[in-house]
Write a protein that holds these residues in place. Structure first.
Motif, short mmCIF file in Angstrom:
data_model
loop_
_atom_site.label_atom_id
_atom_site.label_comp_id
_atom_site.label_asym_id
_atom_site.label_seq_id
_atom_site.Cartn_x
_atom_site.Cartn_y
_atom_site.Cartn_z
N LYS A 92 2.31 6.75 -6.81
CA LYS A 92 1.34 7.76 -7.23
C LYS A 92 1.90 9.16 -7.02
O LYS A 92 1.73 10.06 -7.86
CB LYS A 92 0.03 7.58 -6.46
N HIS A 93 2.58 9.36 -5.89
CA HIS A 93 3.21 10.64 -5.59
C HIS A 93 4.29 10.97 -6.62
O HIS A 93 4.39 12.11 -7.09
CB HIS A 93 3.81 10.59 -4.19
N LEU A 94 5.09 9.96 -6.98
CA LEU A 94 6.17 10.16 -7.96
C LEU A 94 5.63 10.35 -9.37
O LEU A 94 6.24 11.03 -10.19
CB LEU A 94 7.11 8.95 -7.96
N GLY A 95 4.50 9.69 -9.65
CA GLY A 95 3.95 9.72 -10.99
C GLY A 95 4.55 8.67 -11.89
O GLY A 95 4.43 8.75 -13.13
N ARG A 96 5.21 7.67 -11.29
CA ARG A 96 5.82 6.60 -12.08
C ARG A 96 6.09 5.41 -11.16
O ARG A 96 6.17 5.55 -9.94
CB ARG A 96 7.11 7.06 -12.73
N PRO A 97 6.26 4.23 -11.73
CA PRO A 97 6.55 3.05 -10.92
C PRO A 97 7.95 3.12 -10.30
O PRO A 97 8.84 3.78 -10.84
CB PRO A 97 6.46 1.89 -11.92
N ALA A 120 0.83 -1.21 0.00
CA ALA A 120 0.00 0.00 0.00
C ALA A 120 0.87 1.25 0.00
O ALA A 120 0.57 2.23 -0.70
CB ALA A 120 -0.94 0.00 1.21
N SER A 121 1.95 1.24 0.78
CA SER A 121 2.86 2.38 0.81
C SER A 121 3.59 2.52 -0.52
O SER A 121 3.78 3.64 -1.02
CB SER A 121 3.87 2.23 1.95
N ARG A 122 3.99 1.40 -1.09
CA ARG A 122 4.66 1.47 -2.39
C ARG A 122 3.75 2.11 -3.43
O ARG A 122 4.18 3.00 -4.19
CB ARG A 122 5.06 0.06 -2.84
N GLN A 123 2.49 1.69 -3.47
CA GLN A 123 1.56 2.23 -4.45
C GLN A 123 1.31 3.72 -4.24
O GLN A 123 1.24 4.49 -5.20
CB GLN A 123 0.26 1.45 -4.40
#
Length: 447
Positions: free
Chosen positions: A229-234, A222-225
């Protein structure tokens, strides 16, 4: 806050601007901030350490009278300890009616009693609530243990041994939860709103443990996702892009290419929650004093995901862990009151040269083992005043138990808190009672 774990306000207008981030501006110049918010002396009443003592209403008045005589102006009543239970009739959180084998039998509302008795004495009452924690690991007690629906809220820690749920790390007494989970945030907000609604005469709320467990939390999917999302990329390599551990006998963290961005994102998670909590609680009671407690060790406090400085302070100019935009998530402007733990035996900055890092009692989250002068009461209080930029009254605090057997150092520390900040915070009344330091408390708060 530890192992145990007024009324005129500076109004802050919350707006949505600057890259969509909530910002705060005061309706008054900071130099003209409400003087009644200054020169306070705050005394904490820990929930579990004092559970039996304050299960009797006459005991509440007795100790409030003694506190008033000692120069205490504000009492901070811990109503939500780290177990995740509360000390008032909640319809949301589990209620603590028993602790350490003692069951409360007197039928009265503890917080109502504190408010009524303290107000009769002309004192101000704040309720302290531990936010992102929902269990006591030493007693296997609390929502993350008792409620299957909340088990997955607990922090997943990235340790040298691998990913480990915090309830399995018994060296940690606080079963911290993941602040980035929307369901965790909504649950904690619902408790805060219930508290402020139920007690309209409550003067203030002081948040505690509005943070991550430490640098090793939280590394759930959940934190990774949320981070992606914050970064805008995987994130290509998780958690290696954040950090890895060396192969030494005693592994150390090795920062990865996204370490600083991760540090900034965690600070944003806490920043957003603080502003949301302020907004929601002020809707219920606009006169509420919205406060917060953190440790004073700012140079290492990024480890728990917190930037309690003013937005006008830029840590990237001094510290290599901060991005140039980390300063955007300083939340001092959101607060009406800020109290910080200057939890050091050494009082004056010149005493820093006497620090023995092999024997110092520093077990709080993010607290290091250094010998810089901000590892003293004087130095930490000065730093807190400097980086909050006058945006909020600051109360440097002492952890009484650190001075056991050294009453004069205790008095000296209290005087230093008052000299270098807007007043003093004392944690906790149980230690004053156990040591019989009422005269010393009065000297420290009044001389």
């Amino acid at each position: 806050m530890s192992k145990y774990s007024s009324a005129v306000l500076v109004f802050l207008a919350i707006t949505m601007s600057m890259c969509g981030k909530p910002q705060a501006t005061s309706s008054l110049d900071s130099a003209a901030a409400d003087k009644k918010n200054k020169n306070r002396n705050l005394l904490y009443f820990d929930a579990t350490a004092n559970f039996k003592r304050f299960s009797f209403q006459d005991s509440i008045r007795y100790y409030l009278v003694k506190s008033k005589d000692a120069g205490v102006t504000d009492v901070v009543v811990d109503v939500k300890p780290i177990s995740g239970e509360v000390l008032y009739p909640s319809k949301i959180a589990p209620v603590m009616n028993e602790w350490a084998g003692f069951t409360k039998t007197e039928k009265f509302d503890l917080l109502t009693a504190f408010i009524q008795e303290a107000h009769q004495l002309g004192m101000t009452v704040h309720a302290s609530t531990n936010i992102f924690v929902a269990g006591h690991n030493h007693f296997n007690r609390g929502p993350v243990y008792a409620d299957p629906a909340k088990k997955n809220w607990q922090s997943l820690n990235y340790t040298p041994q691998g990913m480990t749920p915090i309830t399995q790390i018994k060296t940690k007494y606080s079963a911290m939860v993941n602040p980035a989970l929307p369901e965790v945030q909504q649950y904690e907000l619902s408790i805060l709103k219930e508290l402020v609604t139920r007690y309209p005469k409550l003067d203030g709320v002081i948040l505690d443990r509005v943070r991550y467990d430490g640098l090793e939390s939280d590394f759930s999917q959940a934190s990774r996702q949320a981070f992606e999302k914050h970064l805008g990329r995987p994130v290509a390599k998780f958690p290696a892009d954040i950090y890895t551990y060396s192969k030494d006998e005693k592994p150390v963290r090795v920062p990865g290419p996204l370490f600083k961005q991760w540090v900034e994102w965690r600070a944003k998670v806490i920043y957003d929650f603080v502003y949301q909590a302020r907004t929601e609680l002020k809707k219920i009671n606009p006169k509420l004093i919205f406060g917060d407690y953190t440790g004073s060790w700012y140079p290492t406090y990024y480890e728990v995901g917190v930037n309690w400085a003013s937005k006008e302070y830029d840590p990237s100019a001094t510290y290599d862990w901060a991005t140039p935009t980390y300063k955007n998530y300083g939340y001092a402007e959101a607060l009406d009151l800020y109290t910080t733990g200057s939890y050091y035996f050494e009082v004056e900055k010149k005493e820093a040269k006497n620090i023995n890092v092999t024997t110092v009692n520093r077990t709080e989250a993010g607290q290091g083992k250094g010998t810089e002068d901000w590892y003293t009461v004087e130095g930490s209080a000065e730093m807190a005043m400097k980086i909050t930029k006058g945006k909020v009254p600051v109360y440097a605090g002492v952890y009484v138990d650190q001075y056991k057997g050294h009453s004069e150092q205790f008095v000296k520390a209290l005087k230093m808190c008052r000299a270098k900040s807007d007043g003093a915070m004392v944690f906790d009344i149980v230690h004053v009672i156990n040591e019989g330091w009422w005269k010393e408390l009065k000297r420290g708060l009044t001389e």
